[in-house]
Design an enzyme around this catalytic site. Sequence first.
Site, PDB file in Angstrom:
ATOM      1  N   LYS A 235      11.247   2.226  -4.903  1.00  0.00           N
ATOM      2  CA  LYS A 235      10.892   0.988  -5.568  1.00  0.00           C
ATOM      3  C   LYS A 235      11.596   0.981  -7.108  1.00  0.00           C
ATOM      4  O   LYS A 235      12.018   0.254  -7.595  1.00  0.00           O
ATOM      5  CB  LYS A 235       9.426   1.163  -5.805  1.00  0.00           C
ATOM      6  CG  LYS A 235       8.790   0.011  -6.905  1.00  0.00           C
ATOM      7  CD  LYS A 235       7.244  -0.058  -6.729  1.00  0.00           C
ATOM      8  CE  LYS A 235       6.519   1.381  -6.934  1.00  0.00           C
ATOM      9  NZ  LYS A 235       6.583   1.706  -8.285  1.00  0.00           N
ATOM     10  N   THR A 236      11.396   2.241  -7.674  1.00  0.00           N
ATOM     11  CA  THR A 236      12.125   2.496  -9.055  1.00  0.00           C
ATOM     12  C   THR A 236      13.435   2.296  -9.047  1.00  0.00           C
ATOM     13  O   THR A 236      14.170   1.570  -9.868  1.00  0.00           O
ATOM     14  CB  THR A 236      11.613   4.018  -9.730  1.00  0.00           C
ATOM     15  OG1 THR A 236      10.323   4.169  -9.486  1.00  0.00           O
ATOM     16  CG2 THR A 236      12.267   4.070 -11.056  1.00  0.00           C
TER      17      THR A 236
ATOM     18  N   ASP B 198       6.117  -3.512 -12.749  1.00  0.00           N
ATOM     19  CA  ASP B 198       6.029  -2.659 -11.767  1.00  0.00           C
ATOM     20  C   ASP B 198       4.465  -2.431 -11.600  1.00  0.00           C
ATOM     21  O   ASP B 198       3.452  -2.701 -12.408  1.00  0.00           O
ATOM     22  CB  ASP B 198       6.559  -1.439 -12.227  1.00  0.00           C
ATOM     23  CG  ASP B 198       6.646  -0.467 -11.021  1.00  0.00           C
ATOM     24  OD1 ASP B 198       6.310  -0.716  -9.825  1.00  0.00           O
ATOM     25  OD2 ASP B 198       7.071   0.739 -11.243  1.00  0.00           O
ATOM     26  N   GLU B 199       4.089  -2.111 -10.311  1.00  0.00           N
ATOM     27  CA  GLU B 199       2.683  -1.504 -10.038  1.00  0.00           C
ATOM     28  C   GLU B 199       1.576  -2.743 -10.248  1.00  0.00           C
ATOM     29  O   GLU B 199       0.496  -2.707 -10.998  1.00  0.00           O
ATOM     30  CB  GLU B 199       2.157  -0.385 -10.830  1.00  0.00           C
ATOM     31  CG  GLU B 199       3.020   0.934 -10.732  1.00  0.00           C
ATOM     32  CD  GLU B 199       2.782   1.532  -9.241  1.00  0.00           C
ATOM     33  OE1 GLU B 199       2.427   1.003  -8.554  1.00  0.00           O
ATOM     34  OE2 GLU B 199       3.480   2.500  -9.103  1.00  0.00           O
TER      35      GLU B 199
ATOM     36  N   GLN C 161      -1.904   0.018  -2.043  1.00  0.00           N
ATOM     37  CA  GLN C 161      -1.939   1.419  -3.170  1.00  0.00           C
ATOM     38  C   GLN C 161      -2.870   1.002  -4.303  1.00  0.00           C
ATOM     39  O   GLN C 161      -2.585   1.435  -5.579  1.00  0.00           O
ATOM     40  CB  GLN C 161      -0.635   1.867  -3.577  1.00  0.00           C
ATOM     41  CG  GLN C 161       0.034   2.611  -2.358  1.00  0.00           C
ATOM     42  CD  GLN C 161       1.477   3.326  -3.065  1.00  0.00           C
ATOM     43  OE1 GLN C 161       1.297   4.187  -3.285  1.00  0.00           O
ATOM     44  NE2 GLN C 161       2.478   2.394  -2.449  1.00  0.00           N
TER      45      GLN C 161
ATOM     46  N   ARG D 117       1.413  11.064  -0.234  1.00  0.00           N
ATOM     47  CA  ARG D 117       2.193  12.013  -1.275  1.00  0.00           C
ATOM     48  C   ARG D 117       2.950  13.000  -0.752  1.00  0.00           C
ATOM     49  O   ARG D 117       3.938  13.628  -1.262  1.00  0.00           O
ATOM     50  CB  ARG D 117       0.942  12.601  -2.140  1.00  0.00           C
ATOM     51  CG  ARG D 117      -0.031  11.761  -3.308  1.00  0.00           C
ATOM     52  CD  ARG D 117       1.036  10.556  -3.913  1.00  0.00           C
ATOM     53  NE  ARG D 117       1.108   9.382  -3.010  1.00  0.00           N
ATOM     54  CZ  ARG D 117       1.721   8.632  -3.256  1.00  0.00           C
ATOM     55  NH1 ARG D 117       2.809   8.601  -4.376  1.00  0.00           N
ATOM     56  NH2 ARG D 117       1.807   7.379  -2.564  1.00  0.00           N
TER      57      ARG D 117
END
Length: 752
Positions: free
Chosen positions: A32-33, A215-216, A246, A596
């Site tokens: 994503k980043t 983002d997010e 998430q 994670r």
Amino acid sequence: MFSLDSLTVSQREAVEHKDGALLVIAGPGSGKTRVITSRIVRLIEKGVRPYNICAITFTNKAAEEMRERVRAMGVPPGTQVSTFHSLCVRILRQYAEAAGIDPNFSIYSDADQKKCVKDAIAGVDASSDNFQPAKVLNVISNLKNDLIMPEDFKKTANDYYQKMVAKIYNRYQDMMHTNNALDFDDLLVKTAMLLRDYPEIREQLSERFKYLLVDEYQDTNRAQYQIAKGIAIAHGNICVTGDPDQSIYRWRGADIKNILAFEQDWPHAKIVKLEENFRSSPRILELADKLIANNKQRKEKRLIPTIKASRDISCNVYDDERGEAGAIADEILSLIAAGADPNDIAILYRTNSMSRSIEEAFVKKNVPYIIVRGVEFYNRKEIRDMVAYLKLISNPADNVALDRIINTPARGIGETSIKRLELYAAEKGISMLHAAGQAQTIDSLKAAATKIKEFANMIDGFAKAAVPGCSVGKLLADVYEKSGMHTALITSKESQEDAMGNIEELINSAALYDQSAEEPSLFDYLQTISLYSDSDAYDPDSGKVSLMTLHAAKGLEFENAFVIGLEDGILPHERSAENEKELEEERRLFFVGITRAKMGLYISRVLNRTIRGQMFRSMPSKFLYETGLVSGLERTPAPQMDNGFSRYAPGGAGAGRVYGRSVELQMKDPKSQDSQVYKVGRASTFAASLPKINVTAGSFKKGDAVRHPKHGAGVVKEYLNLGANSVITVGFDNGQTKTLIQKSSELEKIEQ
């Protein structure tokens, strides 16, 4: 350097999109980043000025990582990359007059807010017992996130509690205004109000930020949603990335509907799904997919592994948290001995209190560890004292900061003198620091006047040195010496080495800030530390195993992750029992924990857990059943065991393969024939995991009337005689049902 050839088909599709709304559904580990930073580069290649691009994320660490990646990709300066709160601080400083504040406002920490709300509660003649500050602050925070101001809430308050909270809220906001201070929610609310109420400001910001990347997006609250929409409404060039699976911050106002309804807000939006996962093994992703499929509030997507290698997922059961902690410590020592990097190992848990048993085991067995709980550093008394000096230097109206340090270290200024100074300032409508400068003309201050005046002069001297571009590290060192703090700690009768070390660490952090900031300033430094979060404290090069909450772990990844406490009432949390939305969020939290892990995933639960000093019987988390980590109780033929228990095998999918290393036992009381099912560790640790059982006649039976010192009267619903570990389930008159270990239950039988 940037190259489209290095992107997947879906990543390239998101990066190449230029004008109009874009929704990128990005699963964990999907790059994503990389997509966001590549999109910034591509926009500039297509002729967009860096000055006209704004990228917003949620943590300082994520923003810094994004800035570094953009710089490394050759992007010229000018792009705004920051957190929501940092962007709002910048906007509010620029438009302070319209926002009704001075540009040097203080940002109040949780402790500052708590003091203000306590004073507000007292100011409306309410009791802190009936109106607990933490709960009232939570109500106020939720109201602000929904853009509901005190006057609005007052109109809708329909019972005594709400009406009193409305009064407290109003007084709290008045105090914040007097102190020229904002809390974290105010930063968002005041910015949202500016965009709503001032069309010319909205147009200026929209013209400045012609391309907005958020983002997010699944973690945005109503205020953040309004800010993003306000900036983008004129041009429609809004790109949001996120994953409904998430969304784990509902408790602080995040609204999953913002991302689920994005297409309704922007009907012509392009939708791109990033489903390839570059982080985790196929088995981990299979488990995560199986879990999250139970949620209804989501957008359908798959987790497609790009890594072929896989390892067994470990799911273990221990007698209690000490056994769990000891076994985890041994497992980690084995991993490290086999070459694993401690930096790449994490223990994840639902609540901070669960770290205690892990810490004890790690200390005992010499496992190197660090607790990722960064905000606690800034909650230490000596750090709060030093920061209060800086806040008062930056913002002379900050009465909360002055009240904390006017006699810290002790200067002979007593509580009575401080109260008289406060009253005088209130009568004159001036700040306490302004009043302190007039101390020798105030009759009521008498003997303390000289000392108060000296304090005011000292702060004034510091303020004159705190010019833009000054060294914050040097200013902080001067405050430490000239305020008397250093001398007081050295001459203290009690050892203050830790406090002195902490202050030196604070000064070092300020010096590092000076080196990295484009133009150092006291206000900017205070903003940076005020917006510090737990996730910002994570150090990937600490050389130690990381202990952190599941919430703090979001956005991070580890070669080996241990997720502990998979028990009903813990994960999922007990408050989600009657609320489907909260249960779905708890499921998303476990989903975050699972994803994670890159290769090693270790999940555990205990049979008995100590909570607030009492040992309670634990039941497996329903999430373990949903994922197949705990199977249905299918009986398989087995010989009777010596202690009178029949053996059960796991059964169901995965038995004998990924999850087939465990044993389930049904333990029977020979007299009552009551039974309890246990799922006990790996076969190799079977004997050590079994509870020690001595079957004897119990002192309780089903139907007995009992009393508990905390829960009151009740009736025994079930009694499982396991000797010293006998288990009692009690239905209490208050409507609660508790399962207790007899030896620590404090239950008394009521003779009838």
